[in-house]
Design an enzyme around this catalytic site. Sequence first.
Site, short mmCIF file in Angstrom:
data_model
loop_
_atom_site.label_atom_id
_atom_site.label_comp_id
_atom_site.label_asym_id
_atom_site.label_seq_id
_atom_site.Cartn_x
_atom_site.Cartn_y
_atom_site.Cartn_z
N ARG A 88 0.83 -1.19 -0.17
CA ARG A 88 0.06 -0.01 0.15
C ARG A 88 1.01 1.28 -0.17
NH1 ARG A 88 -3.88 2.63 4.84
NH2 ARG A 88 -4.87 4.10 3.44
N HIS A 89 0.31 2.39 -0.54
CA HIS A 89 1.14 3.46 -0.60
C HIS A 89 1.31 4.07 0.81
CE1 HIS A 89 -2.63 5.69 0.60
NE2 HIS A 89 -3.16 5.00 -0.36
N GLY A 90 2.34 5.09 0.98
CA GLY A 90 2.78 5.56 2.22
C GLY A 90 1.78 6.66 2.62
N ALA A 412 1.58 2.15 4.24
CA ALA A 412 2.59 1.47 3.82
C ALA A 412 2.50 -0.12 4.29
CB ALA A 412 3.83 1.89 4.41
#
Length: 487
Positions: A88-90, A412
């Site tokens: 997952r994105h930060g 994240a």
Amino acid sequence: MRRAPGCLLRTSVAPAAALAAALLSSLARCSVLEPRDPVASSLSPYFGTKTRYEDVNPVLLSGPEAPWRDPELLEGTCTPVQLVALIRHGTRYPTAKQIRKLRQLHGLLQARGSRDGGASSTGSRDLGAALADWPLWYADWMDGQLVEKGRQDMRQLALRLASLFPALFSRENYGRLRLITSSKHRCMDSSAAFLQGLWQHYHPGLPPPDVADMEFGPPTVNDKLMRFFDHCKKFLTEVEKNATALYHVEAFKTGPEMQNILKKVAATLQVPVNDLNADLIQVAFFTCSFDLAIKGVKSPWCDVFDIDDAKVLEYLNDLKQYWKRGYGYTINSRSSCTLFQDIFQHLDKAVEQKQRSQPVSSPVILQFGHAETLLPLLSLMGYFKDKEPLTAYNYKKQMHRKFRSGLIVPYASNLIFVLYHCENAKTPKEQFRVQMLLNEKVLPLAYSQETVSFYEDLKNHYKDILQSCQTSEECELARANSTSDEL
């Protein structure tokens, strides 16, 4: 108390009157979050999908770049030959929709302050006045974009994984890395920051260049994998655009637990209860989390809520994730079959290449997506399933539920498949084993609670998904049979 640069003194937990005095003494401003901050640490576990990664892995607070090796990880004669990671994105900014709601709430507080001058019955400035004066620094352009803390999340994750699996992330393998990303900027920027973290691993002490200047090409955008839900007609029609699909979410908003919070917050902020609703309460709670995650500060928004409030608001968020991304509807998870099959295609190819004594062509595959990418996949695999569904009416029964999105998919978050080749295997089946890690911790198998599986056994367990789950069929809308009455 210590004074942090650019901030004023911090406050502590206190009843309402003492809290107002504390806010006055600190001029209603913030403090840099300290690891042992009692208020922030008490609310942090309940922020759901807005949870900081380090709150799920507290060991990172003392050493965010040092690898933590789970003692359950295989070692010895078994060598990792491939790693497939879904990340997952930060940490990100709020969405434009959330910012507009916060602006609406801020306007209510300012209007209230202009009426009464921000004074409480005791003559001291209260929490509502402090929040009215609190800088509203969020702007529409931010709209879910990755923040610097989010880039740091990715760089540090890259450093830890490269240290944990040095053979896979070797300098020789750098050119064979495969990166896939969602088209959303926060995911593309996360993949770029991850590459910069790898650069730091290979070139300690040197500042990383722009990704465009690295020898590694840009990540491949593939929304059919990373945003499969946007390409599934059945999900879009029956869940995403269905006004009744989130019935339990809306029912909980008007239920006794949320209504108690609504009345309490209205009294605390001294605004008419009719001016507030569950959405505004939730955005106030999330603003505490955003200030904490993005700037590392504890804002007065955190002082609006206590732990009991936080647990209720976490459940509201989990209800949405459950019914829209988890076990609420079968199509939520079945729409992710293509992504699940893609992961095993990579693993299959690596097994085949090792069996032929060939080098693994893609030792590391990194896929950057969303919480909405990870949750359906984990549900498809049978993880975090409670005996009873989460509903608007069983909050107390679900206090110890498995499905807590903040512990599963914080910023994240990552689901990692590690394929091992074992030298001293007695049979061909025993040569290849798989471990899964969730947020860098070994994830026991959903069906056996073992921490490692023969690859062949893992495939057999998920045979139905791998062989029979065709996204084109799963996502096809049922057609009305106009001739059935005539037959």
